[in-house]
Design a protein around this motif. Sequence first.
Motif, PDB file in Angstrom:
ATOM      1  N   SER A  61      34.258  29.375  44.267  1.00  0.00           N
ATOM      2  CA  SER A  61      34.985  30.302  43.321  1.00  0.00           C
ATOM      3  C   SER A  61      36.536  30.109  43.333  1.00  0.00           C
ATOM      4  CB  SER A  61      34.541  31.517  43.555  1.00  0.00           C
ATOM      5  OG  SER A  61      35.260  32.590  42.914  1.00  0.00           O
ATOM      6  N   MET A  62      37.119  29.645  42.514  1.00  0.00           N
ATOM      7  CA  MET A  62      38.634  29.500  42.547  1.00  0.00           C
ATOM      8  C   MET A  62      39.186  28.802  43.936  1.00  0.00           C
ATOM      9  SD  MET A  62      39.652  33.242  40.985  1.00  0.00           S
ATOM     10  CE  MET A  62      41.439  32.634  40.745  1.00  0.00           C
ATOM     11  N   ASP A  87      36.353  31.146  36.678  1.00  0.00           N
ATOM     12  CA  ASP A  87      36.458  32.900  36.525  1.00  0.00           C
ATOM     13  C   ASP A  87      35.336  33.413  36.916  1.00  0.00           C
ATOM     14  OD1 ASP A  87      39.053  32.585  35.186  1.00  0.00           O
ATOM     15  OD2 ASP A  87      37.943  31.450  33.814  1.00  0.00           O
ATOM     16  N   GLU A  88      34.016  32.972  36.900  1.00  0.00           N
ATOM     17  CA  GLU A  88      32.630  33.699  37.119  1.00  0.00           C
ATOM     18  C   GLU A  88      32.653  34.203  38.527  1.00  0.00           C
ATOM     19  OE1 GLU A  88      31.746  30.290  34.303  1.00  0.00           O
ATOM     20  OE2 GLU A  88      32.557  30.419  36.136  1.00  0.00           O
TER      21      GLU A  88
END
Length: 207
Positions: A61-62, A87-88
């Motif tokens: 994530s990111m 983004d999720e």
Amino acid sequence: MNNHKFTETLTADNAVLAMIDHQTGLMVGLGDEHPTVIKNNILALSNTAKAAGIPSVITASMPDGPNGPVMPEIQQILGGEIINRADEINAWKSPEFRNAVKATGRKKIIMAGIVTDVCLLFPALSAVAEGYDVYAVIDASGTWNKTVQEVTIQRLVQAGVKVTTWASVLAEIMDDWRGENAESLGNVLAGHTTKYGYVMTSYFANK
């Protein structure tokens, strides 16, 4: 009542491993277990999948932000590409991640994530809702403190997720010391559990 869902065991042929957000920035904040222990468990789970020939899906994530990149050892063990989500928060809402899991054709997901109450919990709930049989590997996941871990386990169990540990996953997959993957899986167990290493030394000395 048919309890087949709860009694059917993991095998090397019916499971996929999902490693979710085991990222360097997130590892820093873990407080439910010593970081060295959690790292050992994460690598043990990864090596279990490799030794058994179980397909894996890794996601982050990111990774360009404060969460940081995935622990490099995971990709070194499992290979393949990391699915980077922009983004999720819930990895299951990422089409790339969800489709990668579905592409394996396997309905049992061995799942671990950092942090337990978000990165593991949310996709586990979503996958169960779509008919998958999820095994949440708690000791290869981690979160802020024991209270958060315990609350999350309760919610996972309420949803029908099977809560487990990496060594239990390994033993369930091995099934028989005479199996074709027994020696390689036994070596994983010995390599990541110091005390059991002595047991394995005795076993292989008498083969």
